[in-house]
Design an enzyme around this catalytic site. Structure first.
Site, PDB file in Angstrom:
ATOM      1  N   GLY A   1       0.812  -1.207   0.000  1.00 27.51           N
ATOM      2  CA  GLY A   1       0.000   0.000   0.000  1.00 27.51           C
ATOM      3  C   GLY A   1       0.850   1.263   0.000  1.00 27.51           C
ATOM      4  N   SER A   2       0.380   2.265   0.726  1.00 31.39           N
ATOM      5  CA  SER A   2       1.008   3.583   0.659  1.00 31.39           C
ATOM      6  C   SER A   2       2.375   3.667   1.307  1.00 31.39           C
ATOM      7  CB  SER A   2       0.077   4.627   1.279  1.00 31.39           C
ATOM      8  OG  SER A   2      -1.080   4.784   0.480  1.00 31.39           O
TER       9      SER A   2
END
Length: 490
Positions: free
Chosen positions: A220-221
Site C-alpha cells: 500500500g502507501s
C-alpha cells in the site's frame, strides 16, 4: 573340487559379497538419511541425551535451553518465553526442527567441526557432551514492545513487526501473530507432540507461519517512499518542489471507474493542480504518486525497488524467506498503480523494514541478520557476524530528501500516531486494498531519531477483529512502531 561343492562355494561367496555391499550401502551411502529419519529411535534418544546449547538474547538471557529430565531422554528442551519468541527460535523435536533450532543446529547440537576440541575434552574427561550457544541480535525490550503491541489489537490478530538497526542490519525485533507454544512440540510425550503438530498444521490462521518473513502482501502507501526516492534520485523533484495533485486521476489506457484513482476524501488539490510534495506525502495522495511513478518510468521504478531488496533473496538466518516482488513487465496503467503500492507489488514486513532502514542509513541497505555470534559451551566466540552492505538503493542526498517528507508526515500528516515528544521521527502509513470483501491490510514504517537513526520499524496487520472503517496504518500500526522505537532509543 566337484561340481556341487563348487556351486555351493560360489553361492556362499555371492551371499558374502551381497552382505558386504549392503553393509557398505547402509553405513556409507544411507547413513545420513537413516540418522535424520524421525522413526530412528536410536538417533532420537541420542539427540535428546545431549545437552543442547542455548539460544540467547540481550545479556545472555536464554529463550531456548535444555534442562535435565527424569526420563530416558536425559534432557528436555524448554522455551522460557514460548509465544513471544517462537517465530524466531522455532522448535526442536523428534518431528523436525525449525527456526534458529534448525539453521544453527550444528552449533546447538555440538556437531559443528569448530567444537571438535570441546567434544574431545568431554570425551577424555568422561563429561556428557555439550552443544554450543547462539547469541541473537534481538533487543529484548524492543521484542517485548512489538509482541505486546500486536497482542493489544485483540485475540484474533494476524500480523507481524520487524525492527532493524539501520547502520548494521541487525534484527532488533521480530514477532508474528498468531503464534504457538514450542514447549508442546518439544515434549517427550511423542503422541502428544503428534497431536499438537497436527492441530497447528491444520489451523486456518497458520500459527506456524512466521509472517515477518513468509507473508507477502501489497504494501500500500508505505511504498510511496520508494516512489518518492525513485523520482528524487532521477532528478525530477526535491522535497520542496510541487508535484501533480488532484482529487481523482484516470490511469492511462483505462476508461471509467475501473481505472479511476481517488484519495478517499483526503486533501490533495484540484484536478490539474500542483501541490507541495510534503502535502502529497502527508495526505498520502494516490493521485500524486500514480503520476509520479509514470514520470519516473518502469525501468527506474524497477531499479529503485530492487535496490531496496525487492526481487531478491537476502536473509538466511531463518528459512524460508518469501521474496518480495516488484513486477518487471508493466504497462502505463499498471505502472501508475505500483506508485502507491498496488497492482502486483508485494512485500514482507522484513522488506518494508529494510526500505525504512535503507533511507535511514543514507540510501545504503544493509543485509539483515539475526545471529550475532556463535559460541562454545563455555561462551568462547566461534564466529561473529560482520555487517554487510546489500546494495546502494539511492544517493545520500535522495535519502535525506525522502526523510524530510517522512518527518513532515509524522509532524503534520497521517503518521502522527508515531510521534515521540522531543525526538524527530520519520514515518509513513499504508492501507492496502485486498481486492475482496476482506478488510484492507494496515501497514506502518518508520525510523528514529530521524537525524541519527538507531532503529527502523515495519508493522503489518493482516487481519484483526476491528471494524473496517477503523482499519488504518497510522491508527493501528503507529502506536506499535512508536513503542518499539522508544524501547530502543530510551
Amino acid at each position: 573340487m566337484n561340481k556341487p561343492i563348487r556351486t555351493i562355494s560360489i553361492f556362499c561367496l555371492l551371499l558374502f559379497l551381497a552382505l558386504m555391499v549392503n553393509a557398505t550401502y547402509l553405513q556409507y551411502w544411507k547413513a545420513g538419511k537413516l540418522n535424520d529419519d524421525p522413526r530412528n529411535r536410536r538417533e532420537l534418544v541420542a539427540s535428546y541425551s545431549r545437552e543442547r546449547g542455548a539460544i540467547l538474547v540481550g545479556r545472555n538471557n536464554p529463550v531456548a535451553k535444555s534442562v535435565e529430565s527424569d526420563d530416558e531422554y536425559k534432557y528436555q528442551r524448554t522455551y522460557p518465553k514460548p509465544m513471544e519468541y517462537a517465530p524466531i527460535t522455532g522448535w526442536f523435536s523428534y518431528y523436525s526442527s525449525t527456526g534458529i533450532e534448525r539453521t544453527e543446529n550444528d552449533v546447538l547440537s555440538g556437531e559443528d567441526s569448530r567444537l571438535f576440541v570441546t567434544k574431545l575434552v568431554d570425551l577424555l574427561s568422561n563429561d556428557p557432551p555439550q552443544g554450543g550457544n547462539v547469541l541473537l541480535t534481538v533487543d529484548p525490550k524492543a521484542q517485548d514492545a512489538a509482541y505486546d503491541g500486536l497482542k493489544a489489537l485483540g485475540a484474533n490478530v494476524q500480523g507481524a513487526v520487524v525492527a532493524l538497526e539501520p547502520a548494521t542490519g541487525k534484527v532488533l525485533a521480530m514477532t508474528s501473530l498468531p503464534t504457538y507454544d514450542p514447549n508442546k512440540l518439544a515434549s517427550h510425550d511423542l503422541q502428544e507432540v503428534t497431536q499438537d503438530f497436527k492441530r497447528l498444521n491444520e489451523d486456518p490462521t497458520q500459527p506456524l507461519l512466521n509472517r515477518a518473513i513468509q507473508t507477502r502482501l501489497p504494501p500500500g502507501s508505505t511504498f510511496k517512499v520508494v516512489t518518492a526516492a525513485a523520482a528524487i534520485d532521477k532528478g525530477l523533484y526535491t522535497a520542496d518542489d510541487l508535484v501533480p495533485g488532484g482529487s481523482t486521476y484516470q490511469l492511462p489506457l483505462t476508461h471509467g471507474p475501473t481505472g479511476l484513482i481517488d484519495n478517499e476524501g483526503r486533501s490533495c488539490g484540484a484536478n490539474g493542480q500542483k501541490i507541495p510534495f510534503t502535502q502529497a506525502m502527508e495526505q498520502s495522495c494516490n493521485t500524486s504518486f500514480a503520476q509520479i511513478a509514470e514520470q519516473v518510468g518502469a525501468e527506474d521504478m524497477v531499479k529503485t525497488a530492487e535496490g531496496f531488496g525487492f526481487n531478491s533473496h537476502y536473509f538466511d538466518d531463518l528459512t524460508p524467506q518469501a521474496e518480495s516482488v516488484f513486477p518487471t513487465e508493466l504497462d502505463d496503467a499498471q505502472l501508475g498503480q505500483t506508485g502507491f503500492g498496488q497492482f502486483d507489488v508485494s512485500a514482507t514486513p522484513l522488506q518494508m523494514a529494510m526500505v525504512a532502514a535503507g533511507l535511514a542509513n543514507g540510501g545504503t541497505v544493509m543485509r539483515p541478520y539475526l545471529v550475532d555470534s556463535e559460541l562454545s559451551a563455555d561462551f568462547d566466540v566461534l564466529d561473529q557476524t560482520d555487517p554487510q552492505e546489500l546494495s546502494r538503493a539511492v544517493s545520500s542526498t535522495t535519502a535525506s530528501e525522502v526523510t524530510k517528507l517522512m518527518v513532515s508526515t509524522v509532524d503534520n500528516g497521517t503518521a502522527s500516531p508515531a510521534a515521540i515528544p522531543g525526538i524527530s521521527v520519520a514515518g509513513k502509513t499504508g492501507t492496502a486494498q485486498t481486492g475482496t470483501d476482506r478488510s484492507p491490510y494496515a501497514w506502518f514504517i518508520s525510523f528514529a531519531p530521524a537525524d541519527n537513526p538507531q532503529v527502523a520499524v515495519a508493522v503489518m496487520i493482516q487481519n484483526a477483529d476491528i471494524p473496517r472503517s477503523e482499519i488504518a496504518g497510522g491508527l493501528l500500526g503507529g502506536p506499535i512502531a512508536k513503542a518499539v522505537m522508544e524501547a530502543v532509543i530510551k
